[in-house]
Design a protein around this motif. Structure first.
Motif, PDB file in Angstrom:
ATOM      1  N   PHE A 387       0.847  -1.193   0.000  1.00 46.24           N
ATOM      2  CA  PHE A 387       0.000   0.000   0.000  1.00 46.24           C
ATOM      3  C   PHE A 387       0.887   1.250   0.000  1.00 46.24           C
ATOM      4  CE2 PHE A 387      -2.518  -3.342   1.969  1.00 46.24           C
ATOM      5  CZ  PHE A 387      -3.796  -3.159   1.462  1.00 46.24           C
ATOM      6  N   GLY A 388       0.271   2.411  -0.074  1.00 46.07           N
ATOM      7  CA  GLY A 388       1.065   3.650  -0.018  1.00 46.07           C
ATOM      8  C   GLY A 388       0.162   4.868   0.101  1.00 46.07           C
ATOM      9  N   LEU A 389      -0.674   4.874   1.159  1.00 43.71           N
ATOM     10  CA  LEU A 389      -1.608   5.998   1.258  1.00 43.71           C
ATOM     11  C   LEU A 389      -1.012   7.144   2.066  1.00 43.71           C
ATOM     12  CD1 LEU A 389      -4.315   7.116   0.457  1.00 43.71           C
ATOM     13  CD2 LEU A 389      -5.354   5.975   2.415  1.00 43.71           C
ATOM     14  N   SER A 390      -0.769   6.928   3.380  1.00 45.79           N
ATOM     15  CA  SER A 390      -0.220   8.031   4.169  1.00 45.79           C
ATOM     16  C   SER A 390       0.913   7.530   5.058  1.00 45.79           C
ATOM     17  CB  SER A 390      -1.319   8.688   5.006  1.00 45.79           C
ATOM     18  OG  SER A 390      -1.755   7.808   6.001  1.00 45.79           O
ATOM     19  N   ALA A 391       1.785   8.480   5.428  1.00 45.51           N
ATOM     20  CA  ALA A 391       2.941   8.141   6.270  1.00 45.51           C
ATOM     21  C   ALA A 391       3.337   9.401   7.024  1.00 45.51           C
ATOM     22  CB  ALA A 391       4.113   7.675   5.401  1.00 45.51           C
ATOM     23  N   SER A 392       3.680   9.233   8.311  1.00 50.11           N
ATOM     24  CA  SER A 392       4.131  10.393   9.092  1.00 50.11           C
ATOM     25  C   SER A 392       5.473  10.100   9.734  1.00 50.11           C
ATOM     26  CB  SER A 392       3.143  10.706  10.220  1.00 50.11           C
ATOM     27  OG  SER A 392       1.990  11.310   9.721  1.00 50.11           O
ATOM     28  N   LEU A 393       6.260  11.175   9.845  1.00 43.05           N
ATOM     29  CA  LEU A 393       7.484  11.107  10.654  1.00 43.05           C
ATOM     30  C   LEU A 393       7.251  11.973  11.883  1.00 43.05           C
ATOM     31  CD1 LEU A 393      10.518  10.342  10.993  1.00 43.05           C
ATOM     32  CD2 LEU A 393      11.058  12.547   9.928  1.00 43.05           C
ATOM     33  N   ILE A 394       7.560  11.415  13.054  1.00 42.95           N
ATOM     34  CA  ILE A 394       7.457  12.182  14.297  1.00 42.95           C
ATOM     35  C   ILE A 394       8.882  12.357  14.826  1.00 42.95           C
ATOM     36  CG2 ILE A 394       6.474  12.263  16.636  1.00 42.95           C
ATOM     37  CD1 ILE A 394       4.286  12.171  14.492  1.00 42.95           C
ATOM     38  N   GLY A 395       9.230  13.630  15.114  1.00 44.99           N
ATOM     39  CA  GLY A 395      10.570  13.928  15.636  1.00 44.99           C
ATOM     40  C   GLY A 395      11.565  14.128  14.502  1.00 44.99           C
ATOM     41  N   GLY A 396      12.827  14.223  14.904  1.00 44.15           N
ATOM     42  CA  GLY A 396      13.894  14.376  13.904  1.00 44.15           C
ATOM     43  C   GLY A 396      14.120  15.817  13.498  1.00 44.15           C
ATOM     44  N   THR A 397      15.119  15.991  12.651  1.00 47.56           N
ATOM     45  CA  THR A 397      15.531  17.320  12.180  1.00 47.56           C
ATOM     46  C   THR A 397      14.930  17.576  10.793  1.00 47.56           C
ATOM     47  OG1 THR A 397      17.406  16.343  11.063  1.00 47.56           O
ATOM     48  CG2 THR A 397      17.763  17.055  13.344  1.00 47.56           C
ATOM     49  N   PRO A 398      15.031  18.814  10.290  1.00 45.64           N
ATOM     50  CA  PRO A 398      14.575  19.051   8.910  1.00 45.64           C
ATOM     51  C   PRO A 398      15.283  18.129   7.919  1.00 45.64           C
ATOM     52  CG  PRO A 398      14.891  21.136  10.032  1.00 45.64           C
ATOM     53  CD  PRO A 398      15.379  20.076  10.974  1.00 45.64           C
ATOM     54  N   GLN A 399      16.569  17.835   8.171  1.00 47.38           N
ATOM     55  CA  GLN A 399      17.295  16.930   7.256  1.00 47.38           C
ATOM     56  C   GLN A 399      16.691  15.514   7.312  1.00 47.38           C
ATOM     57  OE1 GLN A 399      18.775  19.008   9.451  1.00 47.38           O
ATOM     58  NE2 GLN A 399      19.563  20.480   7.937  1.00 47.38           N
ATOM     59  N   ASP A 400      16.334  15.093   8.537  1.00 50.93           N
ATOM     60  CA  ASP A 400      15.692  13.770   8.666  1.00 50.93           C
ATOM     61  C   ASP A 400      14.397  13.743   7.870  1.00 50.93           C
ATOM     62  OD1 ASP A 400      17.623  12.793  10.396  1.00 50.93           O
ATOM     63  OD2 ASP A 400      16.547  13.440  12.199  1.00 50.93           O
ATOM     64  N   TYR A 401      13.624  14.822   8.018  1.00 47.16           N
ATOM     65  CA  TYR A 401      12.341  14.854   7.304  1.00 47.16           C
ATOM     66  C   TYR A 401      12.551  14.865   5.790  1.00 47.16           C
ATOM     67  CZ  TYR A 401       7.796  16.275   5.554  1.00 47.16           C
ATOM     68  OH  TYR A 401       6.621  16.337   4.834  1.00 47.16           O
ATOM     69  N   ASN A 402      13.559  15.617   5.335  1.00 51.57           N
ATOM     70  CA  ASN A 402      13.849  15.619   3.894  1.00 51.57           C
ATOM     71  C   ASN A 402      14.139  14.207   3.408  1.00 51.57           C
ATOM     72  OD1 ASN A 402      13.556  18.305   3.623  1.00 51.57           O
ATOM     73  ND2 ASN A 402      15.736  18.817   3.688  1.00 51.57           N
ATOM     74  N   ARG A 403      14.895  13.458   4.219  1.00 53.81           N
ATOM     75  CA  ARG A 403      15.256  12.084   3.831  1.00 53.81           C
ATOM     76  C   ARG A 403      13.997  11.198   3.814  1.00 53.81           C
ATOM     77  NH1 ARG A 403      18.914  11.280   7.563  1.00 53.81           N
ATOM     78  NH2 ARG A 403      18.617   9.194   8.398  1.00 53.81           N
ATOM     79  N   TRP A 405      10.877  12.236   3.497  1.00 53.50           N
ATOM     80  CA  TRP A 405       9.977  12.685   2.408  1.00 53.50           C
ATOM     81  C   TRP A 405      10.455  12.129   1.060  1.00 53.50           C
ATOM     82  CZ3 TRP A 405       9.366  15.066  -2.211  1.00 53.50           C
ATOM     83  CH2 TRP A 405       8.104  15.547  -2.518  1.00 53.50           C
ATOM     84  N   ALA A 406      11.765  12.187   0.839  1.00 52.52           N
ATOM     85  CA  ALA A 406      12.301  11.770  -0.455  1.00 52.52           C
ATOM     86  C   ALA A 406      12.182  10.261  -0.672  1.00 52.52           C
ATOM     87  CB  ALA A 406      13.759  12.193  -0.573  1.00 52.52           C
ATOM     88  N   ASN A 407      12.228   9.510   0.400  1.00 48.83           N
ATOM     89  CA  ASN A 407      12.320   8.052   0.230  1.00 48.83           C
ATOM     90  C   ASN A 407      11.037   7.288   0.496  1.00 48.83           C
ATOM     91  OD1 ASN A 407      15.205   7.543  -0.465  1.00 48.83           O
ATOM     92  ND2 ASN A 407      15.458   8.815   1.361  1.00 48.83           N
ATOM     93  N   ILE A 408      10.074   7.953   1.110  1.00 53.51           N
ATOM     94  CA  ILE A 408       8.861   7.213   1.482  1.00 53.51           C
ATOM     95  C   ILE A 408       7.921   7.115   0.282  1.00 53.51           C
ATOM     96  CG2 ILE A 408       7.303   9.050   2.267  1.00 53.51           C
ATOM     97  CD1 ILE A 408       8.218   6.129   4.449  1.00 53.51           C
ATOM     98  N   ARG A 409       7.258   5.980   0.168  1.00 52.11           N
ATOM     99  CA  ARG A 409       6.309   5.814  -0.953  1.00 52.11           C
ATOM    100  C   ARG A 409       4.882   5.948  -0.421  1.00 52.11           C
ATOM    101  NH1 ARG A 409       6.154   3.418  -5.694  1.00 52.11           N
ATOM    102  NH2 ARG A 409       4.469   2.053  -5.071  1.00 52.11           N
ATOM    103  N   ALA A 410       4.334   7.154  -0.540  1.00 50.71           N
ATOM    104  CA  ALA A 410       2.952   7.378  -0.095  1.00 50.71           C
ATOM    105  C   ALA A 410       2.429   8.653  -0.735  1.00 50.71           C
ATOM    106  CB  ALA A 410       2.893   7.489   1.429  1.00 50.71           C
ATOM    107  N   GLY A 411       1.128   8.753  -0.863  1.00 47.86           N
ATOM    108  CA  GLY A 411       0.523   9.952  -1.448  1.00 47.86           C
ATOM    109  C   GLY A 411       0.400  11.095  -0.454  1.00 47.86           C
ATOM    110  N   ILE A 412       0.457  10.771   0.847  1.00 48.41           N
ATOM    111  CA  ILE A 412       0.391  11.791   1.893  1.00 48.41           C
ATOM    112  C   ILE A 412       1.583  11.557   2.818  1.00 48.41           C
ATOM    113  CG2 ILE A 412      -0.971  12.631   3.876  1.00 48.41           C
ATOM    114  CD1 ILE A 412      -3.317  11.151   2.083  1.00 48.41           C
ATOM    115  N   VAL A 413       2.449  12.546   2.903  1.00 52.04           N
ATOM    116  CA  VAL A 413       3.659  12.401   3.722  1.00 52.04           C
ATOM    117  C   VAL A 413       3.707  13.590   4.686  1.00 52.04           C
ATOM    118  CG1 VAL A 413       6.168  12.177   3.701  1.00 52.04           C
ATOM    119  CG2 VAL A 413       4.839  11.247   1.802  1.00 52.04           C
TER     120      VAL A 413
END
Ligand code: NAD
Ligand SMILES: O=CCC[C@H](NC(=O)CCC(=O)O)C(=O)O
Length: 471
Positions: A387-403, A405-413
């Motif tokens: 599947f690949g509908l939604s995914a969230s990252l909790i915590g981390g730095t902006p660089q972590d989030y960039n990583r 966001w770039a690598n996750i397969r979902a329509g909502i990140v």
């Protein structure tokens, strides 16, 4: 239940709520097809005006509407009220979306005369709705389809026909013909027959991956028919370093347990880096112990209600027991206070040690926890799904989030936000088994109309070019 009848029950009490006769598929399609030309020929402003009147009808009926949603789905009244709001808001959002995503414009650079881009409606659209948002989600197909000039046959879920009927009543009260916005009673068999009918032009579906795939297969040899599939998810919420344990736990509990986990965007898998594991798991459990589960109209208001029916509750209990007997470690047991009613407590289970975790959507308040070494392992685990509908990252730095966001397969990140609660002002859809690249919400306008490119002159003036003899 007779085969000619659909009966819906209040899940919180087991009492019968509604019954109605199953519709005639041929008659419904014929009626829609005959109504289409006049509806499509109406000026856009008229169609928009009728949709605005529909919003006013919903507003006028909002208390009754919310009560009916709460009764027929078992969700809390406060939450049913938010669904009614979403139905009302959908109209202005869809009007804006039509202008922004479709509409018409002149194109620059035509060699002679002018060039234009305009959009046309497809024709007769079948909308098949799910039970978890029986008004808001089908309405998210119906309103854009009508604005664009299609007529609609709406078959609500067999579990929520009463809400479907009220929704369509609001269109007729607004002055729209019942052939333009048509209410149709039926179950999966009638859904299949509508999909297979040769005189329909498209299917706008929200529901399970299983049904969506069946629809896709059925229409695979009809490339001219539009098929928009909004399906489920096995959504990850990944936790990396953060000092805000309580806030993180609130976001996780909201993601997993809102609407008793019956949201396509609900978090199913909590993936936690090992340095955060103990603190996060303890806090999520502590919060979940405090969640009030109760009937829709209870005081104090519950956080969540029951599941849609006893079958759904049975299946979820079975899934919990499956994990438990296959190496899962219960963090919070699933309990069912009354075997005859579909109320379940939120449940949390660590499935890190289970080798082949089933990659299916478990549609209820069941959260799996998976421990990983670090964020990269977390991203890999998050993507370990069809599947690949939604995914969230909790915590981390902006660089972590960039990583992430770039690598996750979902329509909502999302970052530091729940996996659910998606905005109607954004496109809504997913990858893999979650959809077919026809996102709904703001982008529903795209699948409700097709673009027509035109090169135009008011007279047939032309000069011969290269390759003609003098004459
Ligand atoms: N992505 C999204 O936007 C979204 C939103 C809400 C729900 N869902 C998903 O919907 C599911 C829960 O809803 P549900 O149980 O009502 O879904 P479902 O797939 O059982 O039914 C949805 C609709 O399709 C009809 N239907 C079922 N089988 C069919 C077939 N073979 N051909 C034609 N029509 C058929 C049903 O009668 C119903 O109207 C969950 O999987 C959830 O994730 C997805
Ligand atoms: O259950 C599926 C829908 C969940 C809901 N999504 C939306 O409301 C999308 C916006 C729209 O369709 O207008 C959510 O994310 O909670």
């Amino acid at each position: 239940m007779s085969q000619n009848e659909i009966i819906s029950f209040e899940p919180a009490t087991g009492e019968e709520l509604w019954r109605g006769k199953v519709g005639d598929v041929d008659a419904a399609v014929d009626r829609a097809r005959r109504a289409w030309p006049a509806w499509a020929a109406k000026p856009l402003a008229n169609r928009m005006e009728l949709c605005r009147r529909f919003a006013n009808e919903v507003r006028a009926a909002s208390d009754r509407f919310a009560e009916l949603i709460a009764k027929e789905t078992g969700k809390p009244l406060w939450e049913a009220r938010t669904e009614v709001e979403a139905v009302i808001n959908k109209v202005e959002i869809s009007i804006n979306a039509y202008a922004e995503r479709t509409g018409q414009k002149k194109l620059d650079g035509a060699l002679a005369g002018s060039a234009a881009l305009r959009h046309k409606p497809h024709g007769v659209m079948v909308v098949l709705g799910p039970y978890n948002f029986p008004a808001h989600l089908p309405n998210g197909h119906i309103v854009p389809a009508l604005i664009a000039g299609n007529v609609v046959i709406f078959k609500p879920s067999e579990k929520t026909p009463a809400v479907g009927e009220l929704l369509m009543e609001c269109f007729t009260k607004a002055g729209m013909s019942a052939a333009v916005a048509q209410f149709f009673v039926g179950g999966p068999e009638e859904g299949k027959a509508l999909v297979a009918h040769r005189d329909i032009d498209g299917v706008l579906f929200t529901g399970s991956a299983q049904a969506g795939i069946a629809i896709n297969k059925r229409l695979a040899t009809n490339p001219g028919k539009i098929v928009a599939l909004e399906m489920g998810g096995n959504n990850p919420i990944v936790v990396t370093d953060t000092p805000l344990i309580n806030d993180a736990a609130i976001l996780i509990a909201r993601s997993a347990f809102t609407t008793a986990g019956q949201r396509c965007t609900a978090a199913r898998r909590l993936i936690v880096v090992e340095s955060m594991y103990d603190a996060i798991v303890e806090e999520v459990k502590r919060l979940s112990d405090r969640l009030i589960v109760g009937e829709p109209f209870a005081e104090p208001a519950p956080f969540m209600g029951c599941l849609i029916d006893n079958d759904a509750a049975d299946q979820l209990v079975e899934s919990f027991l499956y994990f438990l007997s296959n190496g899962g470690k219960a963090i919070k047991h699933m309990t069912r206070p009354d075997d005859n009613l579909p109320f379940l407590s939120p449940a949390i289970i660590d499935t890190t040690k289970i080798k082949d975790r089933p990659d299916v959507e478990l549609f209820g308040p069941l959260l799996q926890v998976i421990k990983v070494k670090d964020l990269d392992a977390g991203i890999a685990e998050a993507n370990n799904t069809r599947f690949g509908l939604s995914a969230s990252l909790i915590g981390g730095t902006p660089q972590d989030y960039n990583r992430f966001w770039a690598n996750i397969r979902a329509g909502i990140v999302n970052w530091n936000q729940p996996t659910n609660g998606a905005s109607s002002k954004a496109p809504f859809g997913g990858l893999g088994l979650s959809g077919n690249h026809r996102p709904a919400a703001f982008y529903a306008a795209d699948y409700c109309a097709y673009p027509v490119a035109s090169s135009e002159m008011d007279q047939p003036r032309a000069t011969v070019g290269v390759g003609f003899r003098d004459g």
